[in-house]
Design an enzyme around this catalytic site. Sequence first.
Site, PDB file in Angstrom:
ATOM      1  N   CYS A  55       0.809  -1.225   0.000  1.00 49.17           N
ATOM      2  CA  CYS A  55       0.000   0.000   0.000  1.00 49.17           C
ATOM      3  C   CYS A  55       0.840   1.271   0.000  1.00 49.17           C
ATOM      4  O   CYS A  55       0.327   2.341  -0.327  1.00 49.17           O
ATOM      5  CB  CYS A  55      -0.955  -0.003   1.191  1.00 49.17           C
ATOM      6  N   HIS A 101      -3.085   7.191   2.509  1.00 47.58           N
ATOM      7  CA  HIS A 101      -3.565   5.921   1.970  1.00 47.58           C
ATOM      8  C   HIS A 101      -4.972   5.672   2.500  1.00 47.58           C
ATOM      9  O   HIS A 101      -5.227   5.753   3.703  1.00 47.58           O
ATOM     10  CB  HIS A 101      -2.625   4.796   2.391  1.00 47.58           C
ATOM     11  N   ASN A 158     -10.268   0.168  -0.101  1.00 45.56           N
ATOM     12  CA  ASN A 158      -8.814   0.184   0.002  1.00 45.56           C
ATOM     13  C   ASN A 158      -8.235  -0.364  -1.302  1.00 45.56           C
ATOM     14  O   ASN A 158      -8.330  -1.560  -1.574  1.00 45.56           O
ATOM     15  CB  ASN A 158      -8.375  -0.669   1.194  1.00 45.56           C
TER      16      ASN A 158
END
Length: 322
Positions: free
Chosen positions: A111, A248, A278
């Site tokens: 990520c 993020h 996500n």
Amino acid sequence: MSIRILGTGSALPSRAVTNEEIAELVETSDEWIRERTGIAGRHVSTGETVASLAAGACDMALRNARKSADEVELLLVATCSPEDVAPCAACQVQKEIGAGNAVAFDLNAACAGFLFALHTAWAYVESGIYRNALVAGSEVLSKLVDWKDRGTCILFGDGAGAVFVEKCEEGGILGFVQHSDGKKGGVLTGVGRPLDNHWFHLNPDGNYLNMDGREIFSFAVRQIPKTIEEALEKAGIALGDVDLFLLHQANRRIIEGISKRLGVDMARFPMNLERMGNTSSASIPLLLDELNRKGELRSGMRLVLSGFGAGLTCGACVLEWK
């Protein structure tokens, strides 16, 4: 010398999946998911690949920057979910968009991957090797998710975001940091798999993404404020002088926890995770492109980008918008 972002782009699978649809697969509800994550929907691949999504985002970023593909000197794709070991996704994107003069390769920092790739582009340009770069984050996480596991299937989405950057003498990236802690890598793991989700080619066998949500939450809320403050110190910028914090897009509660730790109002933390979920390495460039398209980024604005993920990895950069 530094690099500045001249153009942004994004690409999403055509299939949007709501929380209500997820509730048909596992014991959950729209209310339960929204309350714990802030997510209401996500996009899921029904054939789109890491490379095809990245190519779409890169093409849009080039058009936004008013550049042609044959001008690109370096092409980086951050991903943890490529379809192929070889050729890499970046070389597939190079072929798709016609960037024949570019050097292309992939990076995997989960990520935090987009930030690691952006910092890599900065290093190449700052050293004088290249003058510009296309940097993308692209994921098809739906093939890594166990659609019977309520703890993970509610969280993730597919998509890609990209930026075109070039060297500059003033502004651009003012400071950055990145960290890794392999000793804690076991809290979030996954293996490569073919496309496999409820809406496309369901395959019940094999290993899936596994995550210790509490450990990830604790790591992010504890480490990201420190990482942001470290990047700000390198840039010589005060916390109060930052216009927006683009984090993020993992979980609303995580972002709220980071906001609280920093003592910064949530109004300065834009989010799109309600509609995207996500998307791992794609989340920051997707958010950046959305804000850019809406005209919410003005010349001279100071932005902090920060990500965290498997590895464990984390990073942050401070930049001045073009």
